[in-house]
Design a protein around this motif. Sequence first.
Motif, short mmCIF file in Angstrom:
data_model
loop_
_atom_site.label_atom_id
_atom_site.label_comp_id
_atom_site.label_asym_id
_atom_site.label_seq_id
_atom_site.Cartn_x
_atom_site.Cartn_y
_atom_site.Cartn_z
N ALA A 92 0.86 -1.18 0.00
CA ALA A 92 0.00 0.00 0.00
C ALA A 92 0.90 1.24 0.00
CB ALA A 92 -0.91 0.00 1.23
N PHE A 93 1.33 1.65 -1.18
CA PHE A 93 2.22 2.79 -1.27
C PHE A 93 1.45 4.07 -0.93
CE2 PHE A 93 4.04 -0.43 -4.07
CZ PHE A 93 5.34 -0.49 -3.59
N PRO A 94 1.89 4.81 0.08
CA PRO A 94 1.09 5.93 0.62
C PRO A 94 1.21 7.24 -0.15
CG PRO A 94 3.07 5.68 1.91
CD PRO A 94 3.10 4.57 0.89
N TYR A 95 1.18 7.16 -1.48
CA TYR A 95 1.34 8.35 -2.31
C TYR A 95 0.20 8.46 -3.31
CZ TYR A 95 5.99 7.69 -0.40
OH TYR A 95 7.04 7.49 0.46
N GLU A 96 -0.38 9.63 -3.40
CA GLU A 96 -1.49 9.83 -4.33
C GLU A 96 -1.08 9.52 -5.77
OE1 GLU A 96 -4.49 13.33 -6.00
OE2 GLU A 96 -3.38 13.68 -4.13
N SER A 97 0.13 9.94 -6.15
CA SER A 97 0.56 9.75 -7.53
C SER A 97 0.53 8.29 -7.95
CB SER A 97 1.99 10.29 -7.72
OG SER A 97 2.04 11.69 -7.57
N VAL A 98 0.87 7.40 -7.03
CA VAL A 98 0.91 5.97 -7.35
C VAL A 98 -0.48 5.46 -7.74
CG1 VAL A 98 1.36 3.66 -6.42
CG2 VAL A 98 2.93 5.55 -5.91
N TYR A 99 -1.50 6.04 -7.13
CA TYR A 99 -2.87 5.59 -7.38
C TYR A 99 -3.56 6.35 -8.52
CZ TYR A 99 -2.77 2.69 -3.22
OH TYR A 99 -2.46 1.71 -2.31
N THR A 100 -3.10 7.56 -8.82
CA THR A 100 -3.82 8.37 -9.81
C THR A 100 -3.06 8.55 -11.12
OG1 THR A 100 -2.92 10.42 -8.81
CG2 THR A 100 -5.06 9.64 -8.02
N ASN A 101 -1.76 8.27 -11.12
CA ASN A 101 -0.99 8.36 -12.35
C ASN A 101 -1.11 7.05 -13.14
OD1 ASN A 101 1.93 7.69 -13.65
ND2 ASN A 101 1.44 9.86 -13.85
N LYS A 102 -1.28 7.14 -14.43
CA LYS A 102 -1.50 5.95 -15.26
C LYS A 102 -0.36 4.95 -15.16
CE LYS A 102 -4.53 8.14 -18.67
NZ LYS A 102 -4.72 8.48 -20.11
N LYS A 103 0.85 5.45 -14.95
CA LYS A 103 2.01 4.56 -14.86
C LYS A 103 2.33 4.19 -13.41
CE LYS A 103 4.18 6.17 -19.15
NZ LYS A 103 5.41 6.72 -19.77
N LEU A 105 3.50 5.97 -10.95
CA LEU A 105 4.80 6.48 -10.55
C LEU A 105 4.67 7.49 -9.44
CD1 LEU A 105 6.31 7.06 -14.12
CD2 LEU A 105 6.66 5.08 -12.62
N MET A 106 5.74 7.64 -8.66
CA MET A 106 5.77 8.65 -7.59
C MET A 106 6.16 10.01 -8.16
SD MET A 106 7.64 6.40 -4.60
CE MET A 106 7.98 7.89 -3.63
N ASN A 107 5.89 11.05 -7.35
CA ASN A 107 6.29 12.42 -7.68
C ASN A 107 5.74 12.90 -9.02
OD1 ASN A 107 7.90 13.27 -5.43
ND2 ASN A 107 9.46 11.82 -6.08
N GLN A 108 4.46 12.63 -9.26
CA GLN A 108 3.83 13.08 -10.49
C GLN A 108 2.95 14.31 -10.23
OE1 GLN A 108 4.83 11.53 -13.48
NE2 GLN A 108 6.27 10.75 -11.96
N GLU A 109 1.94 14.53 -11.06
CA GLU A 109 1.15 15.76 -11.01
C GLU A 109 0.54 16.02 -9.64
OE1 GLU A 109 0.72 13.28 -13.08
OE2 GLU A 109 0.93 13.99 -15.15
N ALA A 110 0.07 14.98 -8.98
CA ALA A 110 -0.59 15.16 -7.69
C ALA A 110 0.35 15.79 -6.67
CB ALA A 110 -1.11 13.82 -7.17
N SER A 111 1.61 15.38 -6.70
CA SER A 111 2.58 15.93 -5.76
C SER A 111 2.81 17.41 -6.02
CB SER A 111 3.90 15.16 -5.86
OG SER A 111 4.81 15.61 -4.88
N ASP A 112 2.89 17.79 -7.29
CA ASP A 112 3.06 19.20 -7.64
C ASP A 112 1.85 20.03 -7.21
OD1 ASP A 112 5.48 18.57 -8.83
OD2 ASP A 112 4.60 18.35 -10.83
N ASP A 113 0.67 19.48 -7.41
CA ASP A 113 -0.56 20.21 -7.08
C ASP A 113 -0.65 20.50 -5.58
OD1 ASP A 113 -1.26 20.13 -9.72
OD2 ASP A 113 -2.70 18.49 -9.51
#
Length: 217
Positions: A92-103, A105-113
């Motif tokens: 259970a990776f505790p990062y929004e990007s992992v669940y909302t990014n198609k690939k 991946l960590m540190n994606q759009e959600a993290s920037d937002d």
Amino acid sequence: MKADRTTAALMQYRADMYMFFSRLFILEVDGKLLADMKNMKFPEVKKDTDFYTGYEMLKAYLKSHDDGDITDLEVDYARIFLAAGVAQGLAAFPYESVYTNKKHLMNQEASDDVTILYAAKGLKAREDMYRVPNDHVSLEFEYMARLCKDAAAAADSADEAGVQNSIKEQKAFCGNHMKRWVTLFCNDVIKYAQTDFYKAIGTLCRGFIREEISFLA
């Protein structure tokens, strides 16, 4: 929602719940925290709910567990949230990007937002305690706790506009972020946890977030 003591108490309760889960997801449980949890007063809740199931499981675990022995919880935390010793994807990776990014991946759009939102409130990660991407569930929960505390303070001051403004911010953050992934994350915590402690925490958090989504709809 009225700016009165009832609203202030509700907002403070919600802030406390967010901070409770934030602490449990950001670091392993230590002996002091486990001992403190044994003194918790569990509220009366309806049966056939995640809250009831989670509280009963947590009460049973705390009653039977020696708070001086936390090895099982340390191992389970590493397995669930850090994927220590498990196959890829079985955590259970505790990062929004992992669940909302198609690939996934960590540190994606959600993290920037969320970084932009945190900065607007003058919030930043406590670097002396941890260094994680800003879309970590614990940091998102801290942000929501801050918004709830702002609403509580406004309610105590009979500031109707302040309460409404905070609720508006909470609704936006819940809809744009937490609603998209936290329930899925909790499902994975329950799925991959091997201790009743973390199964209980995942179940409780799922129940809390479902109530939050309904409250902020």
